[in-house]
Design an enzyme around this catalytic site. Structure first.
Site, PDB file in Angstrom:
ATOM      1  NE  ARG A  69     -26.985  39.579  45.464  1.00 19.69           N
ATOM      2  CZ  ARG A  69     -26.765  38.490  44.757  1.00 19.69           C
ATOM      3  NH1 ARG A  69     -27.783  37.863  44.156  1.00 19.69           N
ATOM      4  NH2 ARG A  69     -25.565  38.003  44.627  1.00 19.69           N
ATOM      5  CE1 TYR A 206     -27.064  41.877  56.138  1.00 24.84           C
ATOM      6  CE2 TYR A 206     -26.548  41.189  53.910  1.00 24.84           C
ATOM      7  CZ  TYR A 206     -26.134  41.508  55.187  1.00 24.84           C
ATOM      8  OH  TYR A 206     -24.800  41.473  55.521  1.00 24.84           O
ATOM      9  N   GLY A 207     -29.241  44.117  52.273  1.00 26.22           N
ATOM     10  CA  GLY A 207     -28.454  44.297  51.043  1.00 26.22           C
ATOM     11  C   GLY A 207     -29.277  44.430  49.778  1.00 26.22           C
ATOM     12  CE  LYS A 215     -24.945  43.083  43.499  1.00 24.51           C
ATOM     13  NZ  LYS A 215     -23.652  43.136  42.824  1.00 24.51           N
ATOM     14  CG  HIS A 235     -21.923  42.001  38.545  1.00 23.86           C
ATOM     15  ND1 HIS A 235     -21.796  40.704  38.971  1.00 23.86           N
ATOM     16  CD2 HIS A 235     -21.821  42.761  39.648  1.00 23.86           C
ATOM     17  CE1 HIS A 235     -21.622  40.691  40.282  1.00 23.86           C
ATOM     18  NE2 HIS A 235     -21.633  41.919  40.714  1.00 23.86           N
ATOM     19  CB  SER A 257     -19.592  36.505  44.384  1.00 16.31           C
ATOM     20  OG  SER A 257     -20.101  35.227  44.217  1.00 16.31           O
ATOM     21  CB  CYS A 259     -13.209  36.463  41.498  1.00 18.35           C
ATOM     22  SG  CYS A 259     -13.815  34.830  41.059  1.00 18.35           S
ATOM     23  N   GLY A 260     -12.315  38.650  44.188  1.00 19.32           N
ATOM     24  CA  GLY A 260     -11.483  39.814  44.516  1.00 19.32           C
ATOM     25  C   GLY A 260     -11.764  41.051  43.684  1.00 19.32           C
ATOM     26  CG  ASP A 282     -21.251  45.448  42.588  1.00 17.01           C
ATOM     27  OD1 ASP A 282     -20.746  44.361  42.258  1.00 17.01           O
ATOM     28  OD2 ASP A 282     -22.416  45.549  43.016  1.00 17.01           O
ATOM     29  NE  ARG A 374     -22.074  41.792  51.267  1.00 15.28           N
ATOM     30  CZ  ARG A 374     -21.855  41.703  49.954  1.00 15.28           C
ATOM     31  NH1 ARG A 374     -21.383  42.717  49.290  1.00 15.28           N
ATOM     32  NH2 ARG A 374     -22.085  40.576  49.326  1.00 15.28           N
TER      33      ARG A 374
END
Ligand code: SAT
Ligand code: MN
Length: 593
Positions: A69, A206-207, A215, A235, A257, A259-260, A282, A374
């Site tokens: 992004r 992309y993404g 998003k 989020h 982001s 942080c698992g 997400d 990804r």
């Protein structure tokens, strides 16, 4: 095609502007998917993976300059600048429209314009919303098929309130120019018009730049709609937790982001008898139900997960999800046409093709897979999906959890004193940067509610919205709010807490707290577990380590207060008074410590 006049007029207008050779109305069928794959294979964009290793799966390599992004090219073009706020890029919507009209003029020459009708959330649910994305990228078509509910069934349901999303890779094929594997443009614009509820995206394939349901729609536009209509677009992951006694609660959790988040969404608990089931990894859309409780849906239909670090050891459920019918972008490729990434196996293969398409051996110093490579895969393939993950009414949320990556100061877990205090905790979420990002490693960055790049309006007003929403119901019906930190380190820089499957022990305490049990004592940050109220059976954790995990330092607290005070100044007049009140109380509690 469609009977919907608003939709057909808009598609016609956009076709006149973009000048594609053809228009294709997507129906979402398998035949259509296969046709897209055929086109993408022909243009050298994708390669079929080894059928024995990854059945029905495809490999993509993006342009090396189109890998993530682009936050500095992301704009919130509200009528007034103040409504975008200090954390967003803003431009006058009229000027921006003019610029975009120029860029989109003829941008699809020589290409097909695909019309993708999609639903965020189960089709027909009162909580769901529809969108239509126009794109000149077949990669986006197949990705949207996985990530959203897309096709003819949605088309039939679309009324006038769909969110129009227009996307172009910005690489027209003029005068017989040959296509390239990953067309994109150096110039990129990811633009949101919150009042008009429209999205324009140019130059990237992309993404989150290109899959506009994610998003752009489900967070930036939806957060603005949610503010106007009195609900929350967040989020957050959503999980269902079942105790050995068969009791069940759903939690929603927001983390910056790295942080698992996906790991927590698919946690494999180490404690016998506990079950964790996945609703989403997400995004959460949450509204109050008739019973006064907050209900959440996951608006997405798939996972667009970071590949590096995902393995049968770190996250077996994610790994089992991506084993078939998946797309892989910018991972490395093995000699037998399987995918590979850092952390997948303990030993590195002797030879790979890296994400740039070059030969790679373990002696090389750069990673074989891009850190933001990804997998794109259907949620329905995940072995831990909750039976209610597609319930059109959503699932009732008992707890909201915030967290970040903090080497010091923040204890393993604490509970907010109140909803207002919980809002303050959300507003002050910050996390240390990791090597995966392009920042200095270990720097503390503010990321309020983990929404920093995703809030479609003024972040100060967003805090206000969180405060206001609590008045929609009786306070005992509100979810309890918690903060966790899996990443505290000792003086030698070693993690104090084992993490992963052991995090169930912390979730268990939270579970007990929402049940009205579970021991807690006051601390200046919030209520923390009493000694022995976190179940440590079967875990060889010295009492000293637990002490360290919950140690709360006065000086660190006072300097945190200063840090927060500095940060809050950027919101100016828009910062709700309650946030300053909470900061004052925070300071007072630490002064008294
Ligand atoms: O590229 S996405 O925005 O979909 C993923 C992410 O950056 O979190
Ligand atoms: Mn995310």
């Amino acid at each position: 095609m469609t009977q919907n006049k608003k939709l057909s007029n808009w598609v016609n207008d956009m076709a006149k502007l973009c000048k594609p050779d053809k228009i294709h109305w997507c129906n979402g069928t398998e035949d259509e998917f296969s046709e897209m794959i055929r086109l993408l294979t022909e243009s050298g964009t994708c390669m079929k993976l080894n059928e024995d290793k990854k059945p029905n799966s495809y490999y993509f390599k993006s342009d090396p300059k189109d890998v993530a992004r682009v936050e500095d090219r992301t704009f919130i073009c509200s009528e007034k600048e103040i409504d975008a706020g200090p954390t967003n890029n803003w431009k006058n919507p009229k000027e921006m429209k003019e610029e975009l009209l120029n860029l989109f003029n003829g941008t699809m020459r020589g290409r097909t314009m695909y019309v993708i009708p999609f639903s965020m959330g189960p089709i027909g649910s009162k909580i769901s919303m529809n969108g239509v994305q126009l794109t000149d990228s077949p990669y986006v078509v197949i990705s949207m098929k996985i990530m959203t509910r897309m096709g003819a069934e949605v088309m039939n349901k679309i009324e006038d309130d769909f969110v129009p999303c227009i996307h172009s890779v910005g690489y027209p094929l003029e005068n017989g120019t040959k296509d390239i594997p990953w067309p994109c443009n150096e110039t990129k614009y990811i633009v949101h018009f919150p009042e008009e509820r429209a999205i324009w995206s140019y130059g990237s394939g992309y993404g989150g730049n290109a899959l506009l349901g994610k998003k752009c729609f489900s967070l930036r536009i939806a957060s603005k709609v949610a503010k106007d209509e009195g609900w929350l677009a967040e989020h957050m992951l959503i999980v269902g937790i079942t105790s050995p006694e068969g009791k069940k609660h759903y939690f929603a959790a927001a983390f910056p982001s790295a942080c698992g988040k996906t790991n927590l969404a698919m946690l494999k608990p180490s404690l016998p008898g506990w079950k964790v089931e996945t609703v989403g990894d997400d995004i959460a859309w949450m509204r109050f139900g008739n019973d006064g409780r907050l209900y959440a849906i996951n608006p997405e239909n798939g996972f667009f997960g970071v590949a590096p670090g995902t393995s049968m050891v770190s996250n077996p459920n994610a790994f089992l999800t991506l084993e078939k019918n998946s797309l892989f972008t910018n991972t490395a490729l093995t000699d037998d046409k399987d995918v590979w990434w850092e952390g997948l196996t303990s030993e590195k293969p002797e030879h790979l093709i890296d994400w740039n398409g070059n030969d790679w051996t373990p002696k090389m110093h750069h990673p074989a897979a891009h850190p933001n490579s990804r997998f794109t895969t259907s949620a329905s393939q995940c072995p831990t999906m909750d039976q209610d993950w597609e319930n059109p009414n959503g699932v009732p949320i008992s707890a909201i959890i915030f967290g970040g990556r903090r080497a010091s100061f923040i204890p393993l877990v604490y509970e907010a004193f109140s909803w207002q205090h919980g809002t303050f905790i959300g507003a002050t979420v910050s996390s240390e940067t990791t090597a995966a990002a392009a920042h200095q490693v270990g720097q503390l960055r503010n990321d309020p509610f983990a929404m920093l790049p995703f809030c479609g309006y003024n972040m100060g007003d967003y805090f206000g919205h969180w405060l206001k929403i609590s008045q929609s119901t009786a306070s005992e019906k509100l979810p309890k709010i918690f903060n966790v930190n899996w990443f505290r380190k000792d003086n030698d820089g070693k993690f104090l807490w084992p993490g992963y499957g052991e995090n169930i022990r912390v979730l268990q305490w939270i579970f007990e707290r929402v049940e009205g049990n579970g021991g807690a004592v006051y601390s200046p940050l919030g209520n923390i577990p009493t000694e022995n109220s976190i179940d440590l059976r079967g875990l060889n954790l010295p009492a000293e380590t637990m002490k360290e995990l919950f140690n709360i330092d006065k000086e660190a607290g006072l300097s945190e207060a200063e840090r927060v005070q500095n940060y809050f100044t950027i919101f100016g007049e828009q910062l709700p008074k309650e946030m300053n009140d909470e900061l004052e109380k925070f300071k007072e509690r630490f002064t008294k410590l």
